[in-house]
Design a protein around this motif. Structure first.
Motif, PDB file in Angstrom:
ATOM      1  N   ALA A  60       0.861  -1.187   0.000  1.00  0.00           N
ATOM      2  CA  ALA A  60       0.000   0.000   0.000  1.00  0.00           C
ATOM      3  C   ALA A  60       0.895   1.234   0.000  1.00  0.00           C
ATOM      4  N   ALA A  61       0.351   2.387  -0.430  1.00  0.00           N
ATOM      5  CA  ALA A  61       1.174   3.605  -0.504  1.00  0.00           C
ATOM      6  C   ALA A  61       1.734   3.987   0.866  1.00  0.00           C
ATOM      7  N   GLY A  62       1.005   3.694   1.941  1.00  0.00           N
ATOM      8  CA  GLY A  62       1.503   4.002   3.284  1.00  0.00           C
ATOM      9  C   GLY A  62       2.580   3.035   3.749  1.00  0.00           C
TER      10      GLY A  62
ATOM     11  N   ARG B 137      -5.497  -2.928 -10.033  1.00  0.00           N
ATOM     12  CA  ARG B 137      -4.654  -1.975  -9.303  1.00  0.00           C
ATOM     13  C   ARG B 137      -4.036  -1.023 -10.311  1.00  0.00           C
ATOM     14  N   GLY B 138      -4.121   0.277 -10.004  1.00  0.00           N
ATOM     15  CA  GLY B 138      -3.570   1.286 -10.906  1.00  0.00           C
ATOM     16  C   GLY B 138      -2.204   1.752 -10.421  1.00  0.00           C
ATOM     17  N   GLY B 139      -2.131   3.010  -9.961  1.00  0.00           N
ATOM     18  CA  GLY B 139      -0.851   3.563  -9.530  1.00  0.00           C
ATOM     19  C   GLY B 139      -0.436   3.138  -8.124  1.00  0.00           C
ATOM     20  N   GLY B 140      -1.290   2.388  -7.416  1.00  0.00           N
ATOM     21  CA  GLY B 140      -0.951   1.940  -6.054  1.00  0.00           C
ATOM     22  C   GLY B 140      -0.842   3.101  -5.074  1.00  0.00           C
ATOM     23  N   GLN B 141      -1.569   4.178  -5.318  1.00  0.00           N
ATOM     24  CA  GLN B 141      -1.446   5.380  -4.488  1.00  0.00           C
ATOM     25  C   GLN B 141      -2.389   5.404  -3.290  1.00  0.00           C
TER      26      GLN B 141
ATOM     27  N   ASP C  95      -5.509  -0.863   2.058  1.00  0.00           N
ATOM     28  CA  ASP C  95      -5.353  -2.180   1.446  1.00  0.00           C
ATOM     29  C   ASP C  95      -6.305  -2.422   0.270  1.00  0.00           C
ATOM     30  N   ALA C  96      -6.800  -1.340  -0.351  1.00  0.00           N
ATOM     31  CA  ALA C  96      -7.783  -1.494  -1.434  1.00  0.00           C
ATOM     32  C   ALA C  96      -7.196  -2.178  -2.662  1.00  0.00           C
ATOM     33  N   GLY C  97      -5.924  -1.927  -2.948  1.00  0.00           N
ATOM     34  CA  GLY C  97      -5.306  -2.493  -4.159  1.00  0.00           C
ATOM     35  C   GLY C  97      -4.506  -3.743  -3.871  1.00  0.00           C
TER      36      GLY C  97
ATOM     37  N   TRP D 122      -8.123  17.111  -8.883  1.00  0.00           N
ATOM     38  CA  TRP D 122      -6.742  16.648  -8.753  1.00  0.00           C
ATOM     39  C   TRP D 122      -6.557  16.006  -7.375  1.00  0.00           C
ATOM     40  N   PRO D 123      -6.403  14.668  -7.318  1.00  0.00           N
ATOM     41  CA  PRO D 123      -6.356  14.021  -6.007  1.00  0.00           C
ATOM     42  C   PRO D 123      -4.981  13.989  -5.357  1.00  0.00           C
ATOM     43  N   GLY D 124      -4.194  15.018  -5.504  1.00  0.00           N
ATOM     44  CA  GLY D 124      -2.980  15.135  -4.700  1.00  0.00           C
ATOM     45  C   GLY D 124      -1.779  14.361  -5.182  1.00  0.00           C
TER      46      GLY D 124
ATOM     47  N   ALA E  26      -1.558   8.721  -9.550  1.00  0.00           N
ATOM     48  CA  ALA E  26      -2.860   8.036  -9.595  1.00  0.00           C
ATOM     49  C   ALA E  26      -3.272   7.862 -11.063  1.00  0.00           C
ATOM     50  N   THR E  27      -3.930   6.756 -11.355  1.00  0.00           N
ATOM     51  CA  THR E  27      -4.369   6.500 -12.732  1.00  0.00           C
ATOM     52  C   THR E  27      -5.824   6.939 -12.917  1.00  0.00           C
ATOM     53  N   LEU E  28      -6.197   7.002 -14.184  1.00  0.00           N
ATOM     54  CA  LEU E  28      -7.593   7.322 -14.509  1.00  0.00           C
ATOM     55  C   LEU E  28      -8.527   6.292 -13.850  1.00  0.00           C
TER      56      LEU E  28
ATOM     57  N   ASP F  52     -13.358   7.458  -6.682  1.00  0.00           N
ATOM     58  CA  ASP F  52     -14.067   8.736  -6.830  1.00  0.00           C
ATOM     59  C   ASP F  52     -13.308   9.830  -6.061  1.00  0.00           C
ATOM     60  N   ALA F  53     -12.062  10.003  -6.489  1.00  0.00           N
ATOM     61  CA  ALA F  53     -11.138  10.886  -5.772  1.00  0.00           C
ATOM     62  C   ALA F  53     -11.623  12.336  -5.800  1.00  0.00           C
ATOM     63  N   HIS F  54     -11.089  13.139  -4.907  1.00  0.00           N
ATOM     64  CA  HIS F  54     -11.470  14.557  -4.857  1.00  0.00           C
ATOM     65  C   HIS F  54     -10.246  15.395  -4.519  1.00  0.00           C
ATOM     66  N   GLY F  55     -10.379  16.696  -4.688  1.00  0.00           N
ATOM     67  CA  GLY F  55      -9.263  17.599  -4.392  1.00  0.00           C
ATOM     68  C   GLY F  55      -9.695  18.698  -3.442  1.00  0.00           C
TER      69      GLY F  55
ATOM     70  N   GLY G  94     -16.385   2.604  -6.320  1.00  0.00           N
ATOM     71  CA  GLY G  94     -16.702   1.191  -6.008  1.00  0.00           C
ATOM     72  C   GLY G  94     -15.493   0.344  -5.700  1.00  0.00           C
ATOM     73  N   MET G  95     -14.314   0.949  -5.591  1.00  0.00           N
ATOM     74  CA  MET G  95     -13.071   0.304  -5.165  1.00  0.00           C
ATOM     75  C   MET G  95     -12.742  -0.938  -5.992  1.00  0.00           C
ATOM     76  N   GLY G  96     -13.070  -0.872  -7.277  1.00  0.00           N
ATOM     77  CA  GLY G  96     -12.682  -1.932  -8.213  1.00  0.00           C
ATOM     78  C   GLY G  96     -13.549  -3.169  -8.160  1.00  0.00           C
TER      79      GLY G  96
ATOM     80  N   LYS H 245       8.883   9.673  -7.951  1.00  0.00           N
ATOM     81  CA  LYS H 245       7.957   8.663  -7.448  1.00  0.00           C
ATOM     82  C   LYS H 245       7.712   8.929  -5.971  1.00  0.00           C
ATOM     83  N   TRP H 246       6.458   8.940  -5.587  1.00  0.00           N
ATOM     84  CA  TRP H 246       6.100   9.160  -4.177  1.00  0.00           C
ATOM     85  C   TRP H 246       6.616   7.987  -3.357  1.00  0.00           C
ATOM     86  N   PRO H 247       7.515   8.227  -2.403  1.00  0.00           N
ATOM     87  CA  PRO H 247       8.127   7.101  -1.695  1.00  0.00           C
ATOM     88  C   PRO H 247       7.284   6.552  -0.553  1.00  0.00           C
TER      89      PRO H 247
ATOM     90  N   ARG I 171       5.732  19.368  -3.263  1.00  0.00           N
ATOM     91  CA  ARG I 171       5.584  19.837  -1.885  1.00  0.00           C
ATOM     92  C   ARG I 171       5.109  18.731  -0.953  1.00  0.00           C
ATOM     93  N   PHE I 172       4.486  17.702  -1.505  1.00  0.00           N
ATOM     94  CA  PHE I 172       4.011  16.631  -0.631  1.00  0.00           C
ATOM     95  C   PHE I 172       5.163  15.958   0.098  1.00  0.00           C
ATOM     96  N   LEU I 173       6.309  15.877  -0.594  1.00  0.00           N
ATOM     97  CA  LEU I 173       7.455  15.237   0.040  1.00  0.00           C
ATOM     98  C   LEU I 173       7.859  16.004   1.286  1.00  0.00           C
TER      99      LEU I 173
HETATM  100  C1  LIG Z   1       0.516  11.914  -1.629  1.00  0.00           C
HETATM  101  C2  LIG Z   1      -0.900  11.450  -1.827  1.00  0.00           C
HETATM  102  C3  LIG Z   1      -1.931  12.382  -1.784  1.00  0.00           C
HETATM  103  C4  LIG Z   1      -3.254  11.979  -1.974  1.00  0.00           C
HETATM  104  N1  LIG Z   1      -4.238  12.908  -1.927  1.00  0.00           N
HETATM  105  C5  LIG Z   1      -5.503  12.548  -2.211  1.00  0.00           C
HETATM  106  C6  LIG Z   1      -6.544  13.517  -2.295  1.00  0.00           C
HETATM  107  O1  LIG Z   1      -6.315  14.700  -2.106  1.00  0.00           O
HETATM  108  N2  LIG Z   1      -7.811  13.095  -2.589  1.00  0.00           N
HETATM  109  C7  LIG Z   1      -8.091  11.774  -2.836  1.00  0.00           C
HETATM  110  O2  LIG Z   1      -9.248  11.458  -3.152  1.00  0.00           O
HETATM  111  N3  LIG Z   1      -7.129  10.830  -2.765  1.00  0.00           N
HETATM  112  C8  LIG Z   1      -5.853  11.186  -2.458  1.00  0.00           C
HETATM  113  N4  LIG Z   1      -4.865  10.237  -2.402  1.00  0.00           N
HETATM  114  C9  LIG Z   1      -5.207   8.840  -2.644  1.00  0.00           C
HETATM  115  C10 LIG Z   1      -5.062   8.478  -4.121  1.00  0.00           C
HETATM  116  O3  LIG Z   1      -4.733   9.599  -4.870  1.00  0.00           O
HETATM  117  C11 LIG Z   1      -6.344   7.929  -4.671  1.00  0.00           C
HETATM  118  O4  LIG Z   1      -6.727   6.811  -3.926  1.00  0.00           O
HETATM  119  C12 LIG Z   1      -6.155   7.541  -6.136  1.00  0.00           C
HETATM  120  O5  LIG Z   1      -7.335   7.722  -6.797  1.00  0.00           O
HETATM  121  C13 LIG Z   1      -5.650   6.163  -6.338  1.00  0.00           C
HETATM  122  O6  LIG Z   1      -5.397   5.936  -7.723  1.00  0.00           O
HETATM  123  P1  LIG Z   1      -4.472   4.703  -8.124  1.00  0.00           P
HETATM  124  O7  LIG Z   1      -4.427   4.613  -9.598  1.00  0.00           O
HETATM  125  O8  LIG Z   1      -3.170   4.813  -7.437  1.00  0.00           O
HETATM  126  O9  LIG Z   1      -5.322   3.481  -7.556  1.00  0.00           O
HETATM  127  P2  LIG Z   1      -4.830   2.246  -6.667  1.00  0.00           P
HETATM  128  O10 LIG Z   1      -4.292   2.741  -5.375  1.00  0.00           O
HETATM  129  O11 LIG Z   1      -3.953   1.365  -7.472  1.00  0.00           O
HETATM  130  O12 LIG Z   1      -6.227   1.514  -6.415  1.00  0.00           O
HETATM  131  C14 LIG Z   1      -7.207   2.154  -5.633  1.00  0.00           C
HETATM  132  C15 LIG Z   1      -8.545   1.435  -5.833  1.00  0.00           C
HETATM  133  O13 LIG Z   1      -8.957   1.615  -7.183  1.00  0.00           O
HETATM  134  C16 LIG Z   1      -9.166   0.358  -7.807  1.00  0.00           C
HETATM  135  N5  LIG Z   1      -8.712   0.467  -9.204  1.00  0.00           N
HETATM  136  C17 LIG Z   1      -7.546   0.973  -9.662  1.00  0.00           C
HETATM  137  N6  LIG Z   1      -7.518   0.900 -11.005  1.00  0.00           N
HETATM  138  C18 LIG Z   1      -8.687   0.345 -11.395  1.00  0.00           C
HETATM  139  C19 LIG Z   1      -9.250  -0.017 -12.657  1.00  0.00           C
HETATM  140  N7  LIG Z   1      -8.604   0.182 -13.811  1.00  0.00           N
HETATM  141  N8  LIG Z   1     -10.469  -0.596 -12.671  1.00  0.00           N
HETATM  142  C20 LIG Z   1     -11.157  -0.813 -11.522  1.00  0.00           C
HETATM  143  N9  LIG Z   1     -10.671  -0.510 -10.309  1.00  0.00           N
HETATM  144  C21 LIG Z   1      -9.454   0.067 -10.243  1.00  0.00           C
HETATM  145  C22 LIG Z   1      -8.356  -0.654  -7.008  1.00  0.00           C
HETATM  146  O14 LIG Z   1      -8.937  -1.936  -7.076  1.00  0.00           O
HETATM  147  C23 LIG Z   1      -8.450  -0.070  -5.600  1.00  0.00           C
HETATM  148  O15 LIG Z   1      -9.639  -0.509  -5.001  1.00  0.00           O
HETATM  149  C24 LIG Z   1      -3.537  10.614  -2.202  1.00  0.00           C
HETATM  150  C25 LIG Z   1      -2.503   9.668  -2.254  1.00  0.00           C
HETATM  151  C26 LIG Z   1      -1.195  10.089  -2.066  1.00  0.00           C
HETATM  152  C27 LIG Z   1      -0.103   9.047  -2.117  1.00  0.00           C
END
Ligand SMILES: Cc1cc2nc3c(=O)[nH]c(=O)nc-3n(C[C@H](O)[C@H](O)[C@H](O)COP(=O)(O)OP(=O)(O)OC[C@H]3O[C@@H](n4cnc5c(N)ncnc54)[C@H](O)[C@@H]3O)c2cc1C
Length: 452
Positions: free
Chosen positions: A27-29, A62-66, A70-72, A123-125, A129-131, A138-141, A184-186, A270-272, A309-311
């Motif tokens: 997980a990113a944490g 799993r997309g960018g793992g951000q 434990d969602a991804g 822009w979720p920070g 993060a992937t599309l 359903d990320a937010h900024g 819907g968390m995938g 890369k966010w460490p 700046r997040f770093l």
């Molecule tokens: C420094 C930092 C700052 C952040 N700030 C914010 C913020 O301001 N607001 C916010 O909302 N979030 C924030 N986040 C969390 C992160 O940005 C979101 O959770 C982001 O949307 C995750 O995208 P991801 O591609 O990394 O998804 P992952 O972490 O890889 O996966 C997240 C979830 O999405 C699902 N998923 C991924 N790709 C797909 C796909 N193709 N199809 C179906 N399901 C999929 C996975 O199964 C999992 O349940 C932050 C994270 C970091 C590290």
């Protein structure tokens, strides 16, 4: 099937086009990890081939793992990594609609379209993060009051369903599947393509202003007013002070500004993950004091997407992130209680706040009107117990914990916080009766634990 030694390195180095290998992902944490089979298909057709997963295993995308929690992750199951679904397919300059594959990162979208005057409206920070991930969470900024969540800008999406068929969903076409997939968390399928409406941007820069505010109640009140009046608003809360000053902080507002001469620096690193050692409370108090005093300085012009700046700002001793939304009426008292509980658990958090507006999201989206509070907590032996005490407090105050960053919420806490859970489960029962899609998060929250 290749058997790759368990490791947490970039999964892309280990996996081929559509083959399955064993791999440990984090997980990113970096406080949770899991070993599973992974594959990295490069075409939507190969995603279809990947479903069902080998050996009857459960599957998740799993997309960018951000996500911090434990969602991804899918311990003992299988994971489809979407990094190779990275093509941008079309862009309509009249409407701003971009059609792209789900593994395209938001950073890539920004790098490609900012020079043409367009950017993601939300822009979720993190640009890593992937599309697909931004849709599934359903990320937010910091502009939720004006722009809503990421899903509000998605015109349609295509996903590979748990039965291995390609299916399109939009507000007018399969609306229930669409609403279940936003946030819907995938669990409704693997998103392979989507159409995202970008927002026109007049400038890549914003004029930033800071204001030090001496008490928590005044800070939250000003944040609420500022979020309505400015394009971006957020607050840093000083948790290290005591007495009446506890919860004082700095309000930050930003609005589009004329571009200065310097070119924006687009971030490539890369966010460490927050893996810093824990700092003593005395150091935290000094840091808080310095930050509070510095707010008196005049603002300036800054790049609108200041990822680097997040770093610096996350350089607190944190490993676990708790994000929750609390109703405006009770947020002051609730925040004070959360700080007290955290301090008793010797985990002085780093805290920030943003406003959430009335825009509704998907069935499991975090979005609800109120104040979003983010607490970064240092990892400690007592953490699970502490997190459960914080959860009870949030629940008592009618708050909601964000799934994208969560790794500790209990199943009953989750069920009480998400009123549209049954509607979500009805969609899952229809689309995935064999429960092929699973994740560590889904198992912990007993999300699929229902009678069909
Ligand atoms: C420094 C930092 C700052 C952040 N700030 C914010 C913020 O301001 N607001 C916010 O909302 N979030 C924030 N986040 C969390 C992160 O940005 C979101 O959770 C982001 O949307 C995750 O995208 P991801 O591609 O990394 O998804 P992952 O972490 O890889 O996966 C997240 C979830 O999405 C699902 N998923 C991924 N790709 C797909 C796909 N193709 N199809 C179906 N399901 C999929 C996975 O199964 C999992 O349940 C932050 C994270 C970091 C590290």
């Amino acid at each position: 099937m290749n058997d790759v030694a368990l490791r947490d390195e970039d999964a892309g180095l280990a996996t081929g086009q559509g083959e399955w290998v064993r791999l440990r992902l984090w997980a990113a944490g970096r406080h949770a990890s899991a070993a599973q089979l992974v594959c990295r298909p490069d075409r939507p057709a190969r995603v279809v081939q990947a479903v069902p997963a080998p050996e009857g295993r459960s599957l998740i995308a799993r997309g960018g793992g951000q996500s911090h929690g434990d969602a991804g992750l899918n311990d003992g199951g299988a994971v489809v990594l979407t990094g190779r679904l990275d093509r941008m397919l079309s862009f309509d300059a009249a409407s701003g609609i971009l059609v792209a594959e789900a593994g395209v990162t938001l950073g890539d979208v920004l790098r490609t379209f900012l020079p043409r005057g367009w950017a993601p409206a939300v822009w979720p920070g993190t640009g890593l993060a992937t599309l697909g991930g931004a849709i599934a969470t359903d990320a937010h900024g910091d502009n939720h009051v004006h722009a809503g969540s990421f899903g509000a800008h998605v015109m349609w999406l295509e996903l590979v369903t748990p039965r291995g068929t390609l299916c399109r969903a939009a507000r007018e076409e399969a609306p229930e599947l669409f609403e279940a997939t936003l946030g819907g968390m995938g669990l409704t399928g693997i998103i392979v393509r989507a159409a995202l409406r970008l927002a026109p941007v007049s400038s890549a820069f914003v004029a930033v202003r800071h204001q030090a505010v001496g008490s928590l109640d005044a800070l939250l009140e000003r944040l609420s007013a500022a979020a309505a009046a400015h394009e971006h608003a957020s607050a840093w809360i000083d948790t290290a002070t005591s007495g009446l000053a506890r919860g004082r902080g700095v309000l930050q507002v930003a609005d589009p500004a004329e571009a200065p001469r310097r070119k924006p620096r687009l971030w490539h690193g890369k966010w460490p993950g927050p893996v810093f050692p824990r700092l003593p409370n005395t150091i935290l108090r000094l840091q808080g004091e310095r930050r509070y005093r510095r707010a008196a300085r005049p603002g300036g012009i800054a790049f609108r997407w200041p990822l680097e700046r997040f770093l610096l700002e996350a350089g607190r001793p944190s490993a676990v992130r708790l994000v929750c939304v609390l109703p405006l009426e009770s947020v002051g008292a609730a925040t004070r209680r959360l700080f007290d509980i955290a301090e008793r658990g010797s985990a002085l958090p780093s805290a920030t706040a943003r406003m959430m507006g009335t825009h509704a999201g998907g069935m499991l989206s975090l979005a609800r009107p109120g104040v979003e509070l983010t607490l970064d907590l240092p990892a400690a032996a007592t953490l699970p117990d502490l997190m459960h005490r914080l959860e009870r407090e949030i629940l008592d105050r009618e708050g909601r914990v964000a799934l994208a960053s969560d790794a500790y919420l209990t199943d009953h806490g989750f069920a009480a916080m998400y009123p549209r859970l049954e509607a979500f489960r009805t969609v899952l029962a229809h689309i995935d009766p064999d429960m092929r899609l699973q994740s560590d998060l889904a198992r912990r929250l007993r999300l699929r634990d229902y009678v069909v």
